[in-house]
Design a protein around this motif. Structure first.
Motif, short mmCIF file in Angstrom:
data_model
loop_
_atom_site.label_atom_id
_atom_site.label_comp_id
_atom_site.label_asym_id
_atom_site.label_seq_id
_atom_site.Cartn_x
_atom_site.Cartn_y
_atom_site.Cartn_z
N VAL A 214 0.84 -1.19 0.00
CA VAL A 214 0.00 0.00 0.00
C VAL A 214 0.88 1.24 0.00
O VAL A 214 0.62 2.21 -0.73
CB VAL A 214 -0.97 0.00 1.20
CG1 VAL A 214 -1.69 1.34 1.32
CG2 VAL A 214 -1.98 -1.13 1.06
N GLU A 215 1.94 1.24 0.80
CA GLU A 215 2.86 2.38 0.83
C GLU A 215 3.53 2.58 -0.52
O GLU A 215 3.73 3.71 -0.95
CB GLU A 215 3.91 2.21 1.94
CG GLU A 215 3.38 2.46 3.32
CD GLU A 215 2.72 3.83 3.46
OE1 GLU A 215 3.32 4.85 3.05
OE2 GLU A 215 1.58 3.88 3.98
N ASP A 216 3.88 1.49 -1.20
CA ASP A 216 4.47 1.59 -2.55
C ASP A 216 3.51 2.28 -3.51
O ASP A 216 3.90 3.14 -4.30
CB ASP A 216 4.84 0.21 -3.11
CG ASP A 216 6.06 -0.40 -2.43
OD1 ASP A 216 6.78 0.33 -1.73
OD2 ASP A 216 6.28 -1.62 -2.62
N ILE A 217 2.23 1.90 -3.44
CA ILE A 217 1.22 2.52 -4.31
C ILE A 217 1.08 4.00 -3.97
O ILE A 217 1.01 4.85 -4.86
CB ILE A 217 -0.13 1.78 -4.20
CG1 ILE A 217 0.01 0.37 -4.80
CG2 ILE A 217 -1.24 2.55 -4.90
CD1 ILE A 217 -1.17 -0.52 -4.54
N LYS A 218 1.06 4.32 -2.68
CA LYS A 218 0.97 5.72 -2.26
C LYS A 218 2.17 6.51 -2.77
O LYS A 218 2.02 7.64 -3.23
CB LYS A 218 0.88 5.82 -0.73
CG LYS A 218 -0.46 5.43 -0.16
CD LYS A 218 -0.47 5.59 1.35
CE LYS A 218 -1.81 5.22 1.93
NZ LYS A 218 -1.84 5.37 3.41
N GLU A 219 3.35 5.92 -2.70
CA GLU A 219 4.56 6.61 -3.17
C GLU A 219 4.51 6.85 -4.68
O GLU A 219 4.90 7.92 -5.16
CB GLU A 219 5.81 5.81 -2.80
CG GLU A 219 6.18 5.90 -1.34
CD GLU A 219 6.37 7.34 -0.87
OE1 GLU A 219 7.06 8.12 -1.54
OE2 GLU A 219 5.80 7.68 0.19
N MET A 220 4.02 5.86 -5.44
CA MET A 220 3.88 6.05 -6.89
C MET A 220 2.91 7.19 -7.18
O MET A 220 3.15 8.01 -8.07
CB MET A 220 3.42 4.76 -7.57
CG MET A 220 4.50 3.72 -7.68
SD MET A 220 3.99 2.30 -8.67
CE MET A 220 2.95 1.44 -7.51
N PHE A 221 1.82 7.23 -6.42
CA PHE A 221 0.83 8.30 -6.60
C PHE A 221 1.47 9.65 -6.28
O PHE A 221 1.35 10.60 -7.05
CB PHE A 221 -0.38 8.05 -5.71
CG PHE A 221 -1.48 9.04 -5.92
CD1 PHE A 221 -2.44 8.82 -6.88
CD2 PHE A 221 -1.56 10.20 -5.16
CE1 PHE A 221 -3.47 9.73 -7.09
CE2 PHE A 221 -2.57 11.12 -5.37
CZ PHE A 221 -3.53 10.88 -6.33
N LYS A 222 2.18 9.73 -5.16
CA LYS A 222 2.83 10.99 -4.76
C LYS A 222 3.87 11.42 -5.79
O LYS A 222 4.03 12.61 -6.04
CB LYS A 222 3.48 10.84 -3.39
CG LYS A 222 2.48 10.76 -2.25
CD LYS A 222 3.20 10.54 -0.92
CE LYS A 222 2.21 10.32 0.19
NZ LYS A 222 2.88 9.98 1.45
N MET A 223 4.56 10.45 -6.38
CA MET A 223 5.56 10.75 -7.40
C MET A 223 4.91 11.42 -8.61
O MET A 223 5.46 12.34 -9.19
CB MET A 223 6.26 9.46 -7.82
CG MET A 223 7.37 9.64 -8.83
SD MET A 223 8.20 8.09 -9.23
CE MET A 223 6.87 7.13 -9.93
N MET A 224 3.73 10.98 -8.96
CA MET A 224 3.00 11.58 -10.08
C MET A 224 2.42 12.95 -9.72
O MET A 224 2.29 13.81 -10.58
CB MET A 224 1.86 10.66 -10.53
CG MET A 224 2.31 9.37 -11.11
SD MET A 224 2.98 9.65 -12.75
CE MET A 224 3.19 7.99 -13.31
N ASP A 225 2.05 13.14 -8.45
CA ASP A 225 1.40 14.36 -7.98
C ASP A 225 2.46 15.42 -7.66
O ASP A 225 2.79 15.68 -6.51
CB ASP A 225 0.56 14.05 -6.74
CG ASP A 225 -0.21 15.24 -6.22
OD1 ASP A 225 -0.37 16.22 -6.98
OD2 ASP A 225 -0.65 15.19 -5.06
N ALA A 226 2.99 16.07 -8.70
CA ALA A 226 4.11 16.99 -8.56
C ALA A 226 3.83 18.18 -7.64
O ALA A 226 4.71 18.62 -6.91
CB ALA A 226 4.54 17.51 -9.94
#
Length: 162
Positions: free
Chosen positions: A107-119
């Motif tokens: 879940v944290e990995d998915i959150k990190e991927m999302f945050k990476m996209m959310d500049a």
């Protein structure tokens, strides 16, 4: 070339009127596995619909075969995303069910991927943010594909907020 005597998934859906949840889960799991296999090989089908899946035999038993790759595009698979897609495809369908089967680390990995996209860190992956990030990976998606990804990111956003 392979003869698929079972006909289109679309025609079977129309003929049956509906699929039970169990039968639909089996069909959807197969479709997700086909998409996953394509993506692992760097292929995006771009025309997924019931008409483009055929049953191998008239018993409506699996295997279900994907057809019509006329709109496919190639891309460079990102290993980290593929690992999460593989893990998610091994559990029953549905956002809540998937969430219940992912470890805290996943879940944290998915959150990190999302945050990476959310500049701009506003909790939303905008059209421009997604296009910019995809361009960094050398992707050349058309506008309709970018829109589909934005819709998927919105679902992830809603899921992460729950």
């Amino acid at each position: 070339m392979e003869l698929c005597e079972g006909g289109e998934l679309f025609d079977c859906i129309v003929a049956r009127g509906h699929y039970s949840e169990c039968a639909a889960t089996v069909v959807m799991k197969t479709i997700v596995e086909v998409v996953q296999l394509c993506h692992c090989h760097g292929v995006i089908h771009r025309d997924l619909k019931p008409e483009n899946f055929l049953f191998a035999n008239k018993k409506e038993n699996l295997p279900l075969k994907a057809i019509d790759f006329g709109l496919l595009i190639f891309f460079q698979p990102e290993h980290h995303w593929l690992q999460n897609a593989k893990k998610a495809s091994n559990v029953p369908l549905g956002d809540v069910v998937i969430a219940d089967h992912l470890s805290a680390e996943e879940v944290e990995d998915i959150k990190e991927m999302f945050k990476m996209m959310d500049a701009d860190n506003d909790g939303i992956v905008s059209h421009d943010e997604l296009k910019t990030r995809l361009a960094k990976f050398g992707s050349h998606l058309v506008e309709s594909e970018v829109q589909l990804l934005i819709e998927a990111f919105y679902k992830v956003y809603v899921w992460l907020k729950e």
